[in-house]
Design a protein around this motif. Structure first.
Motif, short mmCIF file in Angstrom:
data_model
loop_
_atom_site.label_atom_id
_atom_site.label_comp_id
_atom_site.label_asym_id
_atom_site.label_seq_id
_atom_site.Cartn_x
_atom_site.Cartn_y
_atom_site.Cartn_z
N SER A 17 0.83 -1.20 0.00
CA SER A 17 0.00 0.00 0.00
C SER A 17 0.87 1.25 0.00
O SER A 17 2.00 1.25 0.51
CB SER A 17 -0.90 0.02 1.24
OG SER A 17 -1.79 -1.07 1.25
N ARG A 19 0.12 5.82 0.10
CA ARG A 19 -0.84 6.91 0.15
C ARG A 19 -0.21 8.15 -0.44
O ARG A 19 0.86 8.58 0.01
CB ARG A 19 -1.28 7.19 1.58
CG ARG A 19 -2.43 8.18 1.69
CD ARG A 19 -2.62 8.61 3.11
NE ARG A 19 -3.91 9.26 3.34
CZ ARG A 19 -4.10 10.20 4.27
NH1 ARG A 19 -3.09 10.59 5.03
NH2 ARG A 19 -5.30 10.74 4.43
N SER A 21 -0.57 12.26 -1.34
CA SER A 21 -1.24 13.48 -0.89
C SER A 21 -0.93 14.60 -1.86
O SER A 21 0.13 14.61 -2.50
CB SER A 21 -0.77 13.88 0.51
OG SER A 21 -1.03 12.87 1.45
N PHE A 67 -8.21 1.26 -4.85
CA PHE A 67 -7.82 2.64 -4.55
C PHE A 67 -9.01 3.40 -3.99
O PHE A 67 -10.16 3.16 -4.37
CB PHE A 67 -7.36 3.34 -5.83
CG PHE A 67 -6.05 2.86 -6.41
CD1 PHE A 67 -5.43 1.69 -5.96
CD2 PHE A 67 -5.44 3.58 -7.42
CE1 PHE A 67 -4.24 1.25 -6.50
CE2 PHE A 67 -4.24 3.15 -7.97
CZ PHE A 67 -3.65 1.99 -7.52
N THR A 68 -8.70 4.36 -3.10
CA THR A 68 -9.73 5.22 -2.54
C THR A 68 -9.26 6.67 -2.59
O THR A 68 -8.17 6.98 -2.07
CB THR A 68 -10.05 4.84 -1.09
OG1 THR A 68 -10.48 3.47 -1.03
CG2 THR A 68 -11.15 5.73 -0.53
N SER A 70 -9.97 10.63 -1.51
CA SER A 70 -10.67 11.41 -0.50
C SER A 70 -10.09 12.82 -0.51
O SER A 70 -9.06 13.07 -1.15
CB SER A 70 -10.52 10.78 0.89
OG SER A 70 -9.16 10.71 1.26
N TYR A 79 -6.28 13.10 -1.40
CA TYR A 79 -5.49 11.92 -1.07
C TYR A 79 -5.85 10.76 -1.99
O TYR A 79 -6.98 10.69 -2.50
CB TYR A 79 -5.74 11.48 0.38
CG TYR A 79 -5.57 12.58 1.39
CD1 TYR A 79 -6.67 13.31 1.84
CD2 TYR A 79 -4.31 12.88 1.91
CE1 TYR A 79 -6.52 14.33 2.75
CE2 TYR A 79 -4.16 13.90 2.85
CZ TYR A 79 -5.28 14.61 3.26
OH TYR A 79 -5.12 15.62 4.18
N GLN A 81 -5.42 6.69 -1.50
CA GLN A 81 -4.99 5.49 -0.79
C GLN A 81 -4.98 4.34 -1.78
O GLN A 81 -6.01 4.01 -2.35
CB GLN A 81 -5.93 5.19 0.38
CG GLN A 81 -5.56 3.93 1.15
CD GLN A 81 -4.25 4.05 1.87
OE1 GLN A 81 -3.96 5.07 2.50
NE2 GLN A 81 -3.43 3.01 1.80
N ASN A 83 -4.18 0.41 -2.29
CA ASN A 83 -3.98 -0.90 -1.66
C ASN A 83 -3.87 -1.99 -2.72
O ASN A 83 -4.25 -1.78 -3.88
CB ASN A 83 -5.14 -1.20 -0.72
CG ASN A 83 -5.27 -0.20 0.41
OD1 ASN A 83 -4.28 0.37 0.88
ND2 ASN A 83 -6.49 0.03 0.85
#
Length: 120
Positions: A17, A19, A21, A67-68, A70, A79, A81, A83
């Protein structure tokens, strides 16, 4: 000066994973849609995910469920995220923002790019 500054790329093993930004700063009145694009070597830039100011999202089929996206509207930050990363996710990732500057003129910003490498 209005700009987007990215952080969070790097090397990760398959299944891992990361992340990303991306923060917008400068003479900004409002940021509407924010998103992430990626470009792999020898390929065209493609949309990964996008999020509206109210939180509506859309994802590329290749990343759905892994993927997420936000955002924090107060910080003008988006962002991603990621995974269950796969080698085919290896690319330069660019954030994008569309909105208005303090003179209420339309603006579109791009981040500097973050390299994500998925390899064992």
């Amino acid at each position: 000066q209005v700009q987007l500054v990215e952080s969070g790329g790097g090397l990760v093993q398959p299944g891992g994973s990361l992340r990303l930004s991306c923060a917008a700063s400068g003479s900004i009145f409002s940021i509407n849609a924010m998103g992430w694009y990626r470009q792999a070597p020898g390929k065209e830039r493609e949309l990964v995910a996008v999020i509206t100011r109210s939180g509506g999202t859309n994802y590329a089929d290749s990343v759905k469920g892994r993927f997420t996206i936000s955002r924090d509207n107060a910080k003008n930050t988006v962002y991603l995220q990621m995974n269950s990363l796969k080698p085919e996710d290896t690319a330069d990732y660019y954030c994008n923002a569309k909105g208005l500057d303090l003179s209420l003129r339309s603006l579109e910003l791009w981040g500097q790019g973050s390299l994500v490498t998925v390899s064992s």
